[in-house]
Design a protein around this motif. Structure first.
Motif, PDB file in Angstrom:
ATOM      1  N   ALA A  76       0.472  -1.613  -0.411  1.00 36.66           N
ATOM      2  CA  ALA A  76       0.096   0.275  -0.037  1.00 36.66           C
ATOM      3  C   ALA A  76       0.636   1.083  -0.243  1.00 36.66           C
ATOM      4  O   ALA A  76       0.442   2.042  -1.089  1.00 36.66           O
ATOM      5  N   PHE A  81      -3.546  -0.156  -4.226  1.00 32.48           N
ATOM      6  CA  PHE A  81      -4.609  -0.041  -2.980  1.00 32.48           C
ATOM      7  C   PHE A  81      -5.511  -0.756  -3.914  1.00 32.48           C
ATOM      8  O   PHE A  81      -6.109  -1.268  -5.235  1.00 32.48           O
ATOM      9  N   LEU A  99      -7.940   7.699   7.750  1.00 36.20           N
ATOM     10  CA  LEU A  99      -7.744   8.374   6.160  1.00 36.20           C
ATOM     11  C   LEU A  99      -6.617   8.710   6.787  1.00 36.20           C
ATOM     12  O   LEU A  99      -5.326   8.973   5.975  1.00 36.20           O
ATOM     13  N   ALA A 102      -3.336   6.537   7.288  1.00 39.52           N
ATOM     14  CA  ALA A 102      -3.260   5.850   6.054  1.00 39.52           C
ATOM     15  C   ALA A 102      -2.341   7.274   5.299  1.00 39.52           C
ATOM     16  O   ALA A 102      -1.212   6.565   4.882  1.00 39.52           O
ATOM     17  N   GLU A 155     -15.148   3.099  -0.429  1.00 39.96           N
ATOM     18  CA  GLU A 155     -13.231   2.883  -1.265  1.00 39.96           C
ATOM     19  C   GLU A 155     -12.792   3.684  -1.888  1.00 39.96           C
ATOM     20  O   GLU A 155     -11.828   3.841  -2.237  1.00 39.96           O
ATOM     21  N   GLN A 158     -10.891   6.903  -0.428  1.00 37.80           N
ATOM     22  CA  GLN A 158     -10.233   6.936   0.397  1.00 37.80           C
ATOM     23  C   GLN A 158      -8.933   6.558  -1.315  1.00 37.80           C
ATOM     24  O   GLN A 158      -7.418   7.429  -0.506  1.00 37.80           O
ATOM     25  N   LEU A 162      -5.612   8.704  -1.212  1.00 38.17           N
ATOM     26  CA  LEU A 162      -4.401   8.009  -1.137  1.00 38.17           C
ATOM     27  C   LEU A 162      -4.070   8.446  -2.975  1.00 38.17           C
ATOM     28  O   LEU A 162      -2.822   8.027  -2.679  1.00 38.17           O
TER      29      LEU A 162
ATOM     30  N   TYR B 386      -7.415  -4.551   6.321  1.00 42.08           N
ATOM     31  CA  TYR B 386      -8.085  -3.853   6.112  1.00 42.08           C
ATOM     32  C   TYR B 386      -7.656  -2.440   5.848  1.00 42.08           C
ATOM     33  O   TYR B 386      -7.293  -1.679   5.376  1.00 42.08           O
ATOM     34  N   ARG B 390      -4.331  -0.276   3.126  1.00 41.90           N
ATOM     35  CA  ARG B 390      -4.314   0.518   3.173  1.00 41.90           C
ATOM     36  C   ARG B 390      -2.891   1.481   4.130  1.00 41.90           C
ATOM     37  O   ARG B 390      -3.101   3.199   3.872  1.00 41.90           O
TER      38      ARG B 390
END
Lengths: 252, 436
Positions: A76, A81, A99, A102, A155, A158, A162, B386, B390
């Motif tokens: 990732a 992704f 988020l 991440a 999804e 995100q 990202l 999950y 990410r």
């Protein structure tokens, strides 16, 4: 960008992928289609590093590196992704917190400065427009209590935040009504760049009216039984999968 | 000669130096006699089946000797949740420390007294209430009653709402090593009164010591008491605490127990619903590591009709820790329309960690709604994947999910600064600082 060669993978003792080879170049959109149980979701999850699958043979090279040697989080961080077919609910963690964590992990991996919550709020607010969601979702727990359509949009949201180099959409269209499908597809299209690639895993041709693929591959019984251009998807819509399965059966 | 009989000798010494009112020696003598009669519980006792108190019973903890403390306000700052405007009563090794306490003048007609003050100013209140809610039937309550030397007495008269929380901080330092303290709390909230109480048990450099606390809480008709307990004793400490409330009609009692300390702890939270339409909420969170053992027992007695009880307890168990939860609910034949709900969830992180959980419902009325649910699980592997997908990996992902597990019950804390402080305490434990 991504080169898969003769990939085989198991769940437990059961072989699901039986020798997949596939090359994805920067900027390309590949659709992977196939009947239920053909292994298309498995392929998506193996690329993302799902621990439930055991890779038993073959190689996967991503930007010149051995992908199979990387932990899921490293993949990732390197720009891969996966939009989940069944996004996971995480009560107790807000979307905004999740988020940002991440985003910062990915920035750290690239040697970039972390962003503070206020800065990041601007990033999120802007990207929410892409999926036509209100900013109240930022304070809600990750996917918790979301409708099916909201989960899929989350999804793509995100993904928009990202900004992956290689996005894999695993049946993102399943269970969506036509409006939600349009929003999701437009979101994906807005994020297209010459250096970003997309793999769209889908059961139906419908999504491909909106996300136009450069290549279509048909997966059956763990193998790619046919590859072609976008017209192949239309042919599948017309004729179903059976004629290809027979071919696959005959050659097995 | 059994180990617990040593306490009689200690009792005689303590009694000789006490100049208390008549009723108190009587209460105490009855308590030490009761303690001698029942002795420490063993795992053969149903209520102690999963918790052996032999590490406490094998030792004899003399009462901590009063000594001048060298602690300063700076030393205790990290235990006060950054709340300078709360009423603060600080006890060190069981003795009230006025210099460390910041007791703002009450702007209303209410009494907040140390035990010693209450003996002078409100002996009738003590005589009437003390030991009536928490009778010295149980060994530890008996021991507390026999040895209680200091504590806090709060009386909020009718129609008075105390807006400012009262924080009682029980600190133990190295002077109390191998000693015990038996603090006592009595809260009387009269009709339509309201008060928020926080009790914190913590240590600064304490080794092996034993805290044995008893709180009695009278929640009058239409009154509301919010009662928070934060148990962060030292890693070698022993802690036993019993809170017993009684509730009048239309009253609300909310007790929250947060426990991360002590090598061995037992927390009892009991409420007796005596008046119609009373509401009790017993919530708690414990987080254990290494070889810690924490046992929580709740007991709700539905005596009057149309009362509701809500319980949410969660535990996080790392290392080889052991958690115990026993939730008892009794519904009297009179208590029709009882609405009870109890849930308890445990998250096992350490491979050697374990939890024993026992809901216990005794229902003698027919028109009631009583449910309970318990789960024991490990971190959700799909959620972990999950997070990883990410870019959030390893310890960070595990810590985030652990924290998320706790968040649901922390949300039930209505005292915002305390919630934030306890969240931070948990964060500290589960998320390595360099990754925050």
């Amino acid at each position: 960008m991504l080169k898969i060669e003769n990939l085989t993978a198991n769940v437990g003792d059961k072989q699901i992928l039986k020798g997949i080879s596939l090359s994805v170049n920067p900027g390309e959109v590949h659709a992977i289609m196939g009947p239920n149980g053909s292994g298309k979701s498995t392929l998506a999850q193996v690329i993302a590093g799902h621990p439930g699958y055991e890779v038993t043979g073959g190689t996967v090279t991503y930007e010149g590196q051995d992908l199979l040697d990387m932990d899921a989080e490293v993949r990732a961080q390197q720009g891969i992704f996966l939009a989940f077919q069944y996004p996971v609910e995480i009560p107790g963690v807000s979307n905004a917190y999740f988020l940002r964590a991440a985003y910062n992990e990915i920035r750290k991996a690239r040697g970039e400065e972390e962003v503070d919550p206020m800065e990041f709020l601007d990033v999120m607010t802007e990207r929410l427009k892409i999926v036509e969601m209100g900013d109240d979702m930022l304070q809600r727990s990750v996917n918790f209590g979301f409708s099916g359509g909201e989960k899929k949009r989350n999804e793509i949201f995100q993904m928009a935040v990202l900004e992956p180099k290689l996005a894999i959409l695993d049946e993102t269209d399943s269970g969506l009504d036509i409006d939600a499908l349009r929003i999701v597809a437009e979101g994906v299209n807005k994020l297209k760049r010459p250096d970003r690639s997309t793999i769209v895993v889908t059961h139906y041709q419908r999504l491909l009216n909106y996300i136009v693929p450069d290549f279509v591959h048909v997966l059956a019984q763990g193998r790619i039984v046919r590859s072609g251009g976008k017209d192949l998807a239309l042919e599948l819509e017309e004729r179903g999968y059976d004629w290809l399965l027979e071919t696959a059966g005959a050659s097995a | 000669m059994t180990a617990h009989s040593n306490y009689r000798e200690l009792f005689e010494v303590a009694a000789a130096s006490s100049a208390a009112k008549d009723f108190l020696p009587k209460l105490k003598i009855a308590a030490i006699e009761q303690f001698e009669a029942v002795g420490f519980p063993t795992t053969r006792d149903e209520d102690w089946h999963f918790t052996s108190v032999s590490p406490i019973a094998e030792r004899t903890f003399r009462p901590a000797r009063p000594a001048a403390t060298s602690l300063t306000s700076d030393d205790i700052a990290r235990f006060t949740y950054g709340q300078d405007d709360w009423h603060l009563l600080v006890f060190v090794n069981g003795r009230y420390e006025p210099a460390l306490s910041s007791f703002a003048e009450l702007d209303v007609d209410a009494q907040v007294m140390t035990f010693g003050e209450a003996l002078k100013e409100a002996p009738e209140l003590l005589a009437e209430r003390l030991g009536t809610l928490a009778p010295a039937k149980q060994a530890f309550t008996a021991l507390n009653t026999a040895f209680m030397a200091d504590g806090v007495v709060i009386r909020v008269p009718k129609d008075i709402e105390l807006e400012t929380p009262i924080h009682i901080l029980y600190l133990t330092d190295s002077h109390a090593t191998n000693a015990s303290q038996h603090p006592r709390t009595l809260v009387v909230a009269e009709r339509h009164a309201k008060v928020t109480l926080v009790e914190t048990f913590a240590t600064i450099g304490g080794g092996t010591y034993f805290t044995n606390h008893v709180a009695e809480v009278v929640v009058g008709d239409g009154a509301r008491v919010d009662h928070y307990k934060v148990q962060r004793e030292g890693g070698e400490a022993f802690h036993v605490g019993t809170t017993q409330a009684t509730q009048g009609r239309d009253s609300i009692y909310h007790a929250f127990s947060f426990a991360i300390g002590a090598q061995l702890s037992r927390t009892n939270v009991y409420s007796k619903l005596l008046g119609e339409n009373a509401e009790v909420r017993l919530n708690g969170l414990y987080a254990l590591e290494e070889a810690q053992h924490a046992d929580h027992q709740t007991f709700v007695e539905h005596i009057a009709p149309s009362c509701s009880s809500r319980e949410v307890y969660k535990g996080i168990l790392d290392g080889t820790s052991h958690g115990v939860f026993n939730g008892k609910v009794f519904v009297d034949p009179q208590a029709q329309k009882t609405d009870g709900k109890q849930t308890n969830h445990a998250l096992l992180i350490g491979d050697g960690a374990k939890v024993d959980t026992k809901p216990q419902l005794e229902i003698f009325a027919d028109d009631v709604k009583c449910t309970h649910g318990a789960t024991v699980g490990r971190l959700d592997q799909m959620a972990l994947f999950y997070l990883k997908s990410r870019g959030i990996g390893g310890d960070r992902a595990r810590a985030l999910l652990t924290y998320a597990f706790a968040a649901e019950v922390l949300e039930l804390i209505e005292l915002e600064p305390l919630k934030v402080a306890l969240e931070a305490l948990l964060f500290e434990r589960f998320i390595p600082p360099e990754t925050v």
